[in-house]
Design an enzyme around this catalytic site. Structure first.
Site, PDB file in Angstrom:
ATOM      1  N   SER A 302     -15.625-102.395  38.434  1.00 44.63           N
ATOM      2  CA  SER A 302     -15.538-101.876  39.796  1.00 44.63           C
ATOM      3  C   SER A 302     -15.244-100.387  39.808  1.00 44.63           C
ATOM      4  O   SER A 302     -14.537 -99.874  38.947  1.00 44.63           O
ATOM      5  CB  SER A 302     -14.438-102.590  40.584  1.00 44.63           C
ATOM      6  OG  SER A 302     -14.364-102.021  41.873  1.00 44.63           O
ATOM      7  N   GLY A 303     -15.774 -99.725  40.806  1.00 50.48           N
ATOM      8  CA  GLY A 303     -15.483 -98.308  40.979  1.00 50.48           C
ATOM      9  C   GLY A 303     -16.697 -97.509  41.393  1.00 50.48           C
ATOM     10  O   GLY A 303     -16.601 -96.304  41.620  1.00 50.48           O
ATOM     11  N   ASN A 361     -14.481-108.295  45.237  1.00 47.89           N
ATOM     12  CA  ASN A 361     -15.472-107.904  46.234  1.00 47.89           C
ATOM     13  C   ASN A 361     -15.253-108.619  47.566  1.00 47.89           C
ATOM     14  O   ASN A 361     -15.489-108.042  48.625  1.00 47.89           O
ATOM     15  CB  ASN A 361     -16.887-108.185  45.715  1.00 47.89           C
ATOM     16  CG  ASN A 361     -17.340-107.123  44.728  1.00 47.89           C
ATOM     17  OD1 ASN A 361     -16.511-106.429  44.144  1.00 47.89           O
ATOM     18  ND2 ASN A 361     -18.629-107.004  44.523  1.00 47.89           N
ATOM     19  N   GLU A 364     -12.709-106.752  49.192  1.00 52.19           N
ATOM     20  CA  GLU A 364     -13.375-105.493  49.594  1.00 52.19           C
ATOM     21  C   GLU A 364     -14.128-105.681  50.920  1.00 52.19           C
ATOM     22  O   GLU A 364     -14.018-104.855  51.833  1.00 52.19           O
ATOM     23  CB  GLU A 364     -14.326-105.102  48.461  1.00 52.19           C
ATOM     24  CG  GLU A 364     -15.253-103.927  48.728  1.00 52.19           C
ATOM     25  CD  GLU A 364     -16.272-103.766  47.584  1.00 52.19           C
ATOM     26  OE1 GLU A 364     -15.855-103.553  46.435  1.00 52.19           O
ATOM     27  OE2 GLU A 364     -17.484-103.873  47.843  1.00 52.19           O
TER      28      GLU A 364
END
Ligand code: 6PG
Length: 638
Positions: A302-303, A361, A364
């Site tokens: 992630s990122g 996610n 997110e």
């Protein structure tokens, strides 16, 4: 293979060439030692040499190279070889390859170097003419001269041996990346920037993807990237046990690639899938690769692009033995937490890494939707301008709500285009690639609640039905009602509601991970997962720092005394916000479902007894009684 180290005066050809020859055990020829006396004289007086002056000298060097070839001697030649025509003379009649290493330096660096060397016939006034004459070769390995000579030589050896794996020097690329999309490239640059030689491979699709790896390496000549368009050669060039990261589209492409790759690998090699693959696919692939005697890791990454380049959060899952083979490199690649520890940890067996990334996610999605709902209330119901919302959100940042997603939302609210807000020109139909939906399905499969996350997924689907929404809006004429001045809602209450939503969103996300851990016997460490999410990833936030500590205890987050105290203080504003928003015609899927979840979660006596009675009424499904032992079931004739 022989080598020619070339470049203008002051680039360090002699030093690098000599060192390279020593390292490879080759004969060294310094072209400067072979200039004719009149040329040396001219250069000492600061007079540039002409093509004619250089002709005999180049011929002489060519003879030396031919002689070396005839006697089976490989050499390193250090020579300015500024023009293509000079290089042609040097290579005349040679049958073996002459690998050209071009030492590149900025003019000011070169000038400084020339001034500081003593006793050399070359005057620094000649540098300008040399630079003007220089024709940079297209087929050379370009190396930046700012590094120390030893490092330059190491880089040359790594490059050339990886490109010519039959070479006897034995040095190869330490890590391989397959798939040079944005993420693959950024991860490769991240590792290369830390001095790790990375073999990069991209497929060839005629007319669409050709020489992608080669062009990528050319764009970054100073990085130790070794490009391949041939998978076999790519695999051969990797240090053993091989460590290969796949950065390709999740789904079928991963299976196709593994089919192609596994016959080329050897027992003990390791393949990692860094895409957003479904954890059940990763479970299956782990077994398949294990049967081929290969290690396989599903690595959640992630990122985004920036994270990949500067340090992402990494969630590797699979065989621990496989992880141990690559832990050093993954930890170098990853972001660091506040204490400097890598945001990378072994998550657990099988698809645990991809499961955890999937839930990341999901959280997110709900975080993004919650911010969108807060924005909508502020802008269309409380009359805040985009700039004022950015200001309000900035204030939230310094009151415990700081997060990467809040940070980028502020920047989005400030982004202008042609004198207007860019945001207003973006179509309001959210897309998705699946991970939020998979989290929801996983919650259904595992019997966990995931209300705000599921609501965020559905909100994206509803937003995508733009045409129907426009038609329905016209049919019903429901418009945003103003809440300004109404004591029902003000920004401070909204801030509190947002804080409550975030706590609930994170609580359900971590509970889903806990459920999976129990059912799949993965033994996941929730606190450690929160820790690797404190930096590098999209949901990094101040709250995540706190969760690292709170999740050290087994207690569900919403029952932790600190959270109970906090939620109790936020509840009134939370309820008022949702009530006022709904009344004013603002759809709030995440805010309202989080509140619903919370009220349901904190209800000791739910109306589910009625559901059980109904089930038994129409289908004799039985029920348990509170006045009887709970391991017994009852049915009545209603
Ligand atoms: C990350 C992101 C990344 C990707 C999202 C976007 O952690 O770096 O989550 O994985 O950008 O999956 O997903 P959607 O396209 O489904 O919004």
């Amino acid at each position: 293979m022989s080598y020619m180290v070339m470049g203008v005066s002051g680039s360090g050809k002699s030093t690098v060439g000599k060192l390279l020859a020593q390292r490879l055990g080759l004969h060294f020829i310094d072209a400067d030692d072979h200039h004719l006396a009149p040329s040396v004289e001219k250069m000492s007086q600061g007079i540039p040499l002409t093509d004619e002056d250089r002709q005999a000298w180049l011929q002489k060097l060519n003879h030396l190279l031919l002689e070396a070839e005839r006697t089976n001697q490989e050499v390193v030649l250090a020579c300015s070889a500024l023009k293509e025509q000079y290089r042609q003379v040097l290579r005349q009649n040679l049958t073996l390859p002459l690998k050209i290493i071009y030492l590149h330096g900025e003019e000011r660096v070169l000038r400084h170097r020339m001034r500081s060397r003593q006793g050399h016939f070359m005057k620094d006034v000649l540098l300008a003419s040399q630079l003007a004459t220089l024709e940079i070769p297209a087929d050379a390995l370009r190396v930046d001269i700012t590094h120390p000579p030893e490092q330059i030589v190491e880089q040359i050896i790594q490059f050339t041996t990886a490109m010519h794996p039959s070479s006897t020097t034995g040095t190869t690329a330490s890590f391989g990346i397959i798939g040079l999309g944005v993420m693959g490239k950024s991860l490769a640059l991240n590792l290369a920037g830390k001095g790790i030689t990375v073999g990069v491979y991209n497929r060839t699709v005629p007319g669409v993807e050709e020489k992608v790896a080669e062009r990528f390496a050319e764009e970054h000549p100073q990085q130790p990237l070794v490009p391949f368009s041939d998978m076999d050669r790519f695999v051969q060039a990797l240090e053993k046990p091989r460590r290969i990261l796949l950065m390709v589209k999740a789904g079928k492409p991963v299976d196709l690639l593994l089919e192609q790759l596994h016959p080329l690998l050897e027992e003990g090699d390791l393949v990692m899938d860094g895409g957003n693959s479904h954890y059940l696919d990763t479970n299956r692939r782990t077994i398949e690769m294990h049967n081929h005697r290969l290690h396989f890791l599903g690595v959640g990454i992630s990122g985004g692009e920036e994270g990949a380049l500067k340090g992402p959060s990494l969630m590797p899952g699979g065989e621990r033995e496989g992880y141990q083979k690559v832990a050093d490199l993954l930890e170098k690649l990853a972001a660091r937490d506040q204490r400097g520890v890598p945001c990378c940890t072994y998550i657990g067996p099988q698809g645990a890494g991809h499961f955890v990334k999937m839930v990341h996610n999901g959280i997110e999605y709900a975080e993004m939707q919650a911010l969108a709902e807060a924005y909508q209330l502020l802008r269309f119901h409380l009359n805040f301008s985009p700039a004022a919302i950015a200001e309000e959100f900035t204030a939230w940042q310094s009151s415990g709500l700081n997060s990467y997603l809040l940070e980028i939302t502020i920047a989005i609210l400030q982004k202008q285009e042609d004198g207007g807000l860019l945001l207003d020109k973006i179509l309001d139909a959210a897309e998705q690639k699946g991970t939020g939906g998979w989290s929801t399905t996983a919650a259904l499969d595992l019997g966990a609640s995931l209300d705000p996350i599921a609501a965020a997924v559905m909100a994206r689907y509803l937003s995508a039905q733009k045409e129907q929404r426009v038609q329905a809006a016209a049919l019903y004429g429901i418009l945003p009602e103003q809440l300004v001045g109404v004591p029902l809602l003000h920004a401070q209450q909204l801030r509190q509601a947002y804080e409550a939503v975030r706590l609930i969103n994170h609580a359900v996300g971590f509970e889903l991970i806990r459920q999976a851990s129990r059912q799949y016997l993965w033994h996941l460490n929730l606190s450690e997962i929160a820790r690797i999410w404190t930096n590098g990833c999209i949901i990094r936030s101040e709250l995540m720092e706190e969760l690292t500590e709170l999740l050290q205890e087994e207690t569900p987050l919403l029952q932790h005394p600190r959270v109970v105290e906090r939620m109790s203080g936020l509840l009134l504003a939370f309820k008022e916000t949702v009530a006022a928003g709904l009344k004013a015609n603002a759809a709030q899927p995440v805010f309202s479902s989080a509140l619903n979840y919370f009220l349901g979660y904190t209800t000791a006596q739910s109306p589910a007894n009625l559901i059980q009675a109904q089930r038994d009424f129409f289908g004799a499904h039985t029920f348990r009684r509170v006045d009887q032992p709970l391991d017994q079931s009852f049915h009545v004739e209603w």
